[in-house]
Structure formats: C-alpha cells, structure tokens
Enzyme design. Structure first.
Site, PDB file in Angstrom:
ATOM      1  N   TYR B 138       7.792  -5.857  12.114  1.00 14.74           N
ATOM      2  CA  TYR B 138       7.870  -4.423  11.827  1.00 14.74           C
ATOM      3  C   TYR B 138       9.035  -4.220  10.853  1.00 14.74           C
ATOM      4  CZ  TYR B 138       7.942   0.612  13.203  1.00 14.74           C
ATOM      5  OH  TYR B 138       7.894   1.992  13.246  1.00 14.74           O
ATOM      6  N   LYS B 166       3.605  -4.947  10.175  1.00 13.12           N
ATOM      7  CA  LYS B 166       3.547  -3.516   9.906  1.00 13.12           C
ATOM      8  C   LYS B 166       4.644  -3.203   8.905  1.00 13.12           C
ATOM      9  CE  LYS B 166       4.199   1.142  11.051  1.00 13.12           C
ATOM     10  NZ  LYS B 166       4.937   2.165  11.778  1.00 13.12           N
TER      11      LYS B 166
END
Lengths: 309, 309, 309, 309
Positions: B138, B166
């Site tokens: 992330y 992500k």
C-alpha cells in the site's frame, strides 16, 4: 497535580532495552534508570521517540511503564509518551499510563490523517478530558508531519490542556517565540545541540536523547546554563556536540537516520555497561561491528568508558 | 492463496460507520457491504485510509473485520488494512485479520520512524514471514511519509513478499513504470480521478474512496475501460469527477482535507440511506449542515438519491 | 495573433548547442531545427528549461532567438521562453523576443520571491500589458517553486492573459482538471512519459525534451493518439519510455538530475550527428565517457543511429 | 583584499527605494545609506534579498551599486549581491560590481536547475576564477531551493573560494556546526531574531533586514553581545523581536510573505522619513493603508518616530 510536577532540568528520553526475542529487557531498563538517577537527572521520559514508541506494541509499553514507575519510586517525575495516530488510541495509552503510576503523559499531534490546527487542538482537549493525567505537548514534526505552532501551543496553554511543552521541532525561532509569549509555561527542548542556548533563552529544561549516554554531562550543562555561566555551559555543549557525532557514524546509504541515531545511543549505553544489548526494534536495521567500534573509540576519546561496578 | 485471490476490478475502501458513542455501527456496515455487493464490486477493503484505520483502536478493528467477513460470506475477497507504524504491531493486526477470515492484508511502509528503503523491505519481509496471510503493498506517502518506489515494489515482488499493489501515491508516472516492469503484478490504483486511464494502462483494478458513494459508477467505468471502450470510460470518469467535488465542499480553513473528504463520503452514503450516521472519528471535525446540504444537492443533480427500500 | 497560433502537436523544447568557448553554436542550432522540421514537428520552443534558459545570458538568448526565427522562416510557430525571476526582466525578454520575430513567449511564475497566487496573476497581467506578444503559461514547479494551479490558470485564461498552457507540473490530475474546466484552451504537456495519455485526455500537444532526440517518434505518437489509435500510441509511448532511460544513465551521486537529463539529450543529439558538441552550461557537470557510451548503446538498440548525410 | 575586508558587525541588507516609475530612487538610497552610517553600521549590503535583487534588471542594479559606492565613499565595506540562476550571469554581475567599486560580492547557489553539491562548488569556483573580487557565500534555501550545507561551506573555504558566509538558512544547528568547524571564517547570520545568540556562539556579525528600520538597535545589540553582556543583548533582541512583528502585519491571504516583509521594511523606513516611497517591485503587491497605519502605530509604541531633520 500539574503544579506539583514542576517539570524542569534534565529529563532524558530513555531508550527501551530489548532482549534477544524482542521483548523488553526490564533488568537493563532498571539499570539504565538507576544510572540516570545517580547522575542527577530531574525526571525521566519513557516511550518517547528515543524509546522507539512507534515500534512498541501495547504489551511492551506496559512493561516499560511498570518497570520505570517501580524503579524510580517517586524520586523524580516519570513522563510517558502516549503516542499514537488517533485520539481514541492516545486516550487508551494515557489512561493506562496513569493507572500504572506515571506523573504525566506526552502527546503529539495526530498523524497519518493530516490534521487541521483546530483538529489538533480538539485532539488535545479530548485527551485531556478523558485521560485523568496531566498532558505535556510534544512537537515533533519530523515524525508526525504536523507542527505545534506557537499559536497552537498558546491555545493549548490558555485552555489548560497541557502543563508543559517538549519542543523537538528544530525551529529555535518558534521555540523562542513561545518562550516570549508564554513565560510561565515549562518548555523543554529536545535539541541535543542547543541545550545551553535554550536554557539561556528561558527553557525550563532539556530532553536530550544523548542524555542516555552521558547524563552527567547534561546535568553539568544545565546547571551551568541555569546559573548564567555561559562559558562553562558552552564548553560542555561543545563536548556533547562532539559526542553527538556518534549518531552519524552509521552509513546513511544503508540504514535510516532514526536507526542510525537510536542504534548509536543503544550501542553507547551498552558499551558503557549499562544495558545488555544494543538491538533496536524491527524494521530498524542494526549498526555494523565496524560502526560500533568507531562509537567505542569516540567514547574512549571522551573518557566515557564502561562504568566501574 | 495468493493465486486464488485474483485481485481485480472495483475494490472500494469502505468507510467505517460509527454510532453516537463512537463504536462501530455494525448494522450500517452490513448495509454498506450489501450495497456494494449489489452494485457488483469485485472485492472490499476494510480498515483502509478511507476506513479511518489510523483512528480506530484494536477493538473497533476487530468488529469491522468480523462483521465484514460474515456479511461478505465469501462472495468476493475481503482485504483488511494492517496499518500501523511498526513491524510488531503490523504483525499483530495481520494475524488477527487472518484468524478472523480476511483474504489478504494491506500493508504500508512504516511511519513515524522515517525508514530507509532497506528498512521498508525488511518490514514487509518480517510481516510476510509472521503473518500467515498474503500481503498487498500500500503506497500512500501522503499519510506515511515514505514512498514505495518502483524499485522497492520490484524488490517486494521478486522476493514474494506481496501479491498485489494498491497505489495511492498520486504519481501516475511511477505507477506506469511499475506496470511496465511488473506486468504480472495485480496493481490497483487508489485514484478516483484516473481510474479509466489506470485501467487502460494495465491496472488490474481500482480502489476508489468515492466508490462508497457510487459503486455502480465505478463498476461501469471499470467494465468499459477493461473492454477498451475509451469514450464510455471517459464519460463515466468525467461524471465521477463531478461527484468527487463533494470532497472539497468542506471549508479547508475550518477542517482538514482528510476530515473534509471522509466526512463527505460518509455524509453522501448516509444521505443515500445506506448508513445511519455520517460521524467520523475524533479528532476529525464534522461538516456543517450547510455543507451537507450542498452535498445533498450535488447528489440530487447527479441522480444519486436515496435508495428505494 | 493568438488565434493564428493554433498551437498544437509536437513542439519540442530545443536544447541550446554550445561551442567550446560556451557561446551558442548557431550552426548546430540550425541543423537541430532542420532535423526537427524534417521530422514534422508542429512548432519549436527555444529558451525553455531544456534549452538551459536559466543559465544563458542576454547575449546568448538573443543569438538563439535570431537563429531560430531565421532558420524556421515561418514554417511553424516559434515559441521563446521569457523566463526570469521578476516581472521587469521578463518584460524585457518578451519584448526582445517579439522584436526578433518570435510568435509567442512562454512565461513561468516569478521565482526566488515566493509569490502569492495573486502576485502570480499580477505578474502575467503586467507582462501581457507590456510585452506586445502572446503569452503561454508555463507551469514548472520543480524549477520555480510555485504552482500554476488550475484556479490560477483559469484566472489567466478568463482575463485573456495567456493563449495556451505548457504543463510540466507532473500533476496529471491537475492537468486533467484544467482540460475539463477549459476545453477551449490549447494545453500542452511537458511529460515525456504521458504524451499518449495527455493527448487522449484532450491535450492539444506535447512539449517533450526527449523530442530533441527522436522527433519522429513523438510525431508518430501524437498522430496515433490524436486519431484515437490507443494501441499504436501506447506502443510508441512504451518505446519512447525506453529511450527516456538515457536521462538516468548519469550517476546521481556525481551530478544533478538536470545535468544528467540535459546532458543526455545533448549527448544523444550529438551522437546522432545533429549537433557538434554535447557540452552544457556551467555549473552543470558533464557526463563521463562511459555514460555517453551507454547512451550510444541504447540509441543503437533502438535503431537511432547517426543520420545519413 | 579578503583580509582587508575584516567583515564583522552589523551589515544591513538595504532595501532598494523606487520612484513612481519603478526606477531606483537614488536620492532616497543615499539618505538610507547616510542613516545607516550615522547609526554606526559596520558595512552595507546592496542587491540582497531585502533589496529585491531578484526583481531588478541590469540597469537598476548598476544604479544601486554606483550610488552606494559613491555615498559610502570607503567608510565601510560595500557588499553587493551577484545573485542570479546561472554561473555565466553571476560572473557578469560580479565583474560589474567590482568595476563599480564594490568590496565583495555575495553569491548564492545556482537556482532553477536543482544543482548537485558538486555543481554548487563548481559554480563558486568558476565565479571566483572570473570575477576578480572576493566572494561571500550566501545560504538562502527559501529563495534558491538548495542548501549550502556545512560540508559545502567547508569545501568553499578550504579552496579559497569565499572569504565569508551569510547564513539565512534558518538552521541554527547547521550554523553552529560551521562555527565549530571553521572558527576562522567570518560568518554572519541573516536572522533578525537570533542576532544575540548567533554572536554569542561566535558569529562575526549580523545582516538583518530589520536593520533598515532600526540600525541603532542592532548596533547596540551587536555591541552588547560581542562584549559578553548577555542580558543587555537579550533585552535589545526582545525589543527588536517586537519590532519584527511589522513583517506579519500584512494579510497573508492577500499578499505573499516576501511582499509583506519587504513592504513592511520599506513602509517603516518611509514612515521614519528616510526614503520617499514604500513601493516594491512588481509582482509584489502593496500593503494596504490600514496595514501601514498599524506599522506606524507599532513604530510609535517603540519610540521609532520620524527622524528629526
């Protein structure tokens, strides 16, 4: 309770000694506290940035506070960092610290969420209302992103949200402005390198990570600066500035600044025989043997050898 | 397990509905998840930045994950943010999420401690080794400070530390470089405004906070973009860009960007009748009634009225 | 005049060839322009960042503009950077460029003085009123510090201060917002790596420094993107992204990013036989022979050998 | 020549008075210089940041230097900012200043081009070799982006590239490190608010923009600090800190920080009757009448009324 704190003098932010399994080494922590008290420090600060607070889990924090409160046994104030990203978690940390016997908790701006100044103030108000223990404002933008500007600190003081300030902003001009605006506020600097100047400008005390290694030095420096002996304070400061170069021994191409500085503090305290192991919490990477030898040599040059038993 | 994830499509980072006492409103969360599944989303992401993860305590996180796993009931993958500043805490979150039935955890760089790239990699490796659940990297430098650069992502993929990415970096050039270097990696964008472009460039999916409000819109956009219908994807993107202006309705002189954006998402989902209350966690300040009316008007203009029962 | 500009297509920001004494090598500049025109570019941009404008003195700038206007001879629009820190100097540059026959000048936000948005707007208004030549807004925060935000650009367009935009912000979301708000404004991207995406989103053209080296590539890319051939544009973009790695050949521990990128452009154009010498202006340091050989090898791999006479 | 400079004491960076047409008001500049010399300053610095150097064209710079050299007439050293983005232009400015009779030129890091440290050093070496006049290093990252770190300053001193340092970095820790490393280097601080501390730490002098308004105050402060009278220096510093609040009177939502600070300096010097007009160079926006009245009131409170004829 705030009055009875009378926060001042040398309040080192203690490192958190760890054992081989990563758990807190309580015996080493007791020795470190004893070493500090013997040197004449005026308070201790657990679970600060130098204590790797952002890398400790709830269980580790509990052991640190329990151990410290027990070992200090009321000799000096015990400050505990209630450091976390959100209000709810900070309240939890603060309540636990109070229950365990801490004298005050040290609270930063919220992080991760990029707060507005009014949200920072709301954070402190909510913690104050729920914590049941005095708060010390902790300005450390390098870690949390946001500043506690002089305006914010003034609002916190005027609304009785905090009883003191720890300034690790690196912004001496802002610190001086706070001292001018709020002469009654006990304001402590986190700067290792401007301890003398800060006290001469009116700071109530100093919170130097390097105090882990040489608390006697900072006690002498504080005493000279508070007594107005500029030359003696400066001489001590210059010596400590030389010692502070242990924090830049680690190769920055290999490990981060935090790892290099905290690893150096721990290595030096271990070399002095105070704690058993210099390891830091993951993900901080360790210093190399060569780097530790360089630190040992520097300690030797400055006469900071192992303690005599 | 990583292979079986086949992460792709629309995976909204769900807001965390709260009750008047600040506890998680599990009933609202169930309705929100049902609303998302009915719209055809391909996964859900709990305890992300849009879920106010940095402001939730351990108990709240547990309720969120338990509720989500139960409500989703295997229909789509359940991702959970194991977001914290240090390795040890992240491992704790990740283990709990795995025990509760999540399919993967989403992990950021460490924060507060300003890590070196090698320390970021070491963090992911330590979590991978201890967590027992696949990791999604992330990248969200606005929250954590550090970047997951293309070089770091490549190292994480080559060492099997993560199964997907992500990207909320805002750096579309870096994202495109990752897509070029790692064509096999499922890479999802967190951008609300470049969902069409990202998919056309090769992104496996999108993780838009705005998907809380209009999941059908993002499902249509993803479908069009994945099918190569540039014009249809762009038209949907332009409509969603207009909807995204709800995040700038709040007066930035009064509350922060995070409070304004998350407050707008929650207000809009509440106005649509999906969740009961728009409140956010302290210290985030609430939107004003006038601001919420402005959001309601914008929803009305775009035909996003309350759901029919 | 603004209408007659019809700025669009590929408008490379040309490097400024220098002779051994540091003076402008006008003969090389003529060959470079001829090379560009033969490739089908739609305009040329002199004295931009790729032209080392911040390192040229007044005499050098004059030679560049005179040479370019003469060599182009009306074939395509000639843009000239009127780049300086203050309003008065920019007006001076703009007037000179107009007198020498340029078609428009390209103007950044003021720098060194950290201007307020209203001061940026005032700057453009004052230059517009005094310059006697159309202005193109140039957003390049990496060089000047300040942004030309979408709000500022909108104000400049509404007040007829600028006829076009060159966006080198790296902020594709902001660029897309400008395209949405100001569909009539010719907006060109300075991104080498998002030329295809930018045109598909509505950009009027591209201003790639890498266009010095391979103008035919960008002309093909622009043609494909403008015609809606997404796959062909992407293939060309991917090839040019590979070529763009010449800008990271130089060792960043030894020379700066600007020196590495501009030095690579010049080395490549020299290797292709277009200009005589790859030297850059002081204080930019040169690439090493080994680095230049690496660039030559990459050019060879991509079939970009020396031009045939 | 470097030795004969013996740079020390109070060396105010003078504002550049402008007439209604924007040209330099030489008569006002002469009065300002006379006002400074009468107050006992130890040098004057023309064409610095407070002199709006980044907004002056070549003709204006020439008038400023000619006027200053003539008016000072050898009474104190005349420093001139040879401030520009590139090496070639800086050499031009430096040569002109030398020809006109300046004693030294003040040189920043290159800007706009994001130089590497080695390129910064190369810049100073090239200017030193070509300028024929001593150089003073000027560290002002807020304006130019790059830092002159202690390492860079040390390299410049060791290679005889500079004879002194003006530090406007705001980084007092770095400044103190330079003082420790290079005790022979005349180092002057640009800080208005730490003039006393800087001198006590070993600074050779101070270069305060606020010295335009109250040179006598800084002369007293410097005298006290240099004589070791900490209390007297601090009292004067506290008074000057109060005066310095004129720089924050302007509404930052309306004009920039630079405009607010320089406009306040000029307004105050005009209110004191020294210069004729407070106007600043475009694009800096002016203070409002109400803001100027507020400055007048503050001057009155501090007893800094108009000079008697």
């Amino acid at each position: 309770m705030a009055d009875s704190l009378r926060l001042h003098g040398v309040v080192p932010p203690l490192v958190t000694p760890l054992g081989p399994d990563g758990d807190v080494d309580a015996a080493s922590l007791r020795r470190l506290i004893r070493f500090q008290l013997d040197a004449g420090v005026h308070g201790v600060f657990l679970c600060g940035s130098s204590g790797e607070v952002a890398l400790l889990d709830a269980g580790q924090r509990r052991v640190v506070v329990e151990t410290a409160v027990d070992e200090v046994a009321g000799a000096v104030p015990v400050l505990v960092g209630a450091v976390d990203s959100g209000t709810r978690q900070v309240i939890g940390h603060a309540r636990q610290a109070g229950t365990l016997g801490a004298d005050a908790v040290v609270v930063t701006a919220p992080y991760y969420v990029q707060p507005h100044p009014d949200e920072i103030v709301a954070h402190f108000h909510a913690v104050r209302d729920a914590a049941g223990i005095p708060l010390v404002a902790y300005d450390i933008p390098s870690a949390v992103g946001a500043r506690l500007t002089p305006d914010i600190v003034e609002r916190l003081v005027e609304t009785d949200a905090v009883v003191a300030l720890k300034d690790s902003s690196g912004d001496l001009a802002g610190f001086r402005e706070i001292l001018r605006r709020l002469p009654e506020l006990p304001a402590l600097t986190g700067s290792e390198l401007f301890a003398d100047t800060a006290v001469q400008l009116g700071a109530a005390g100093v919170v130097p990570g390097l105090g882990n290694v040489d608390p006697e030095g900072y006690v002498r420096l504080y005493g000279a600066a508070a007594a107005g002996d500029v030359a003696a304070a400066k001489a001590e400061q210059d010596r400590l500035a030389r010692l502070f170069t242990i924090t830049t021994v680690a190769d920055r191409r290999r490990i981060g600044h935090t790892a290099g500085a905290l690893g150096a503090f721990k290595a030096a305290v271990a070399l002095r025989g105070v704690i058993s192991d210099a390891r830091t919490s993951p993900p901080l990477l360790p210093l190399t043997d060569a780097e530790i030898r360089e630190i040992a040599a520097l300690l030797g040059d400055l006469g900071l050898g192992p303690l005599r038993p």
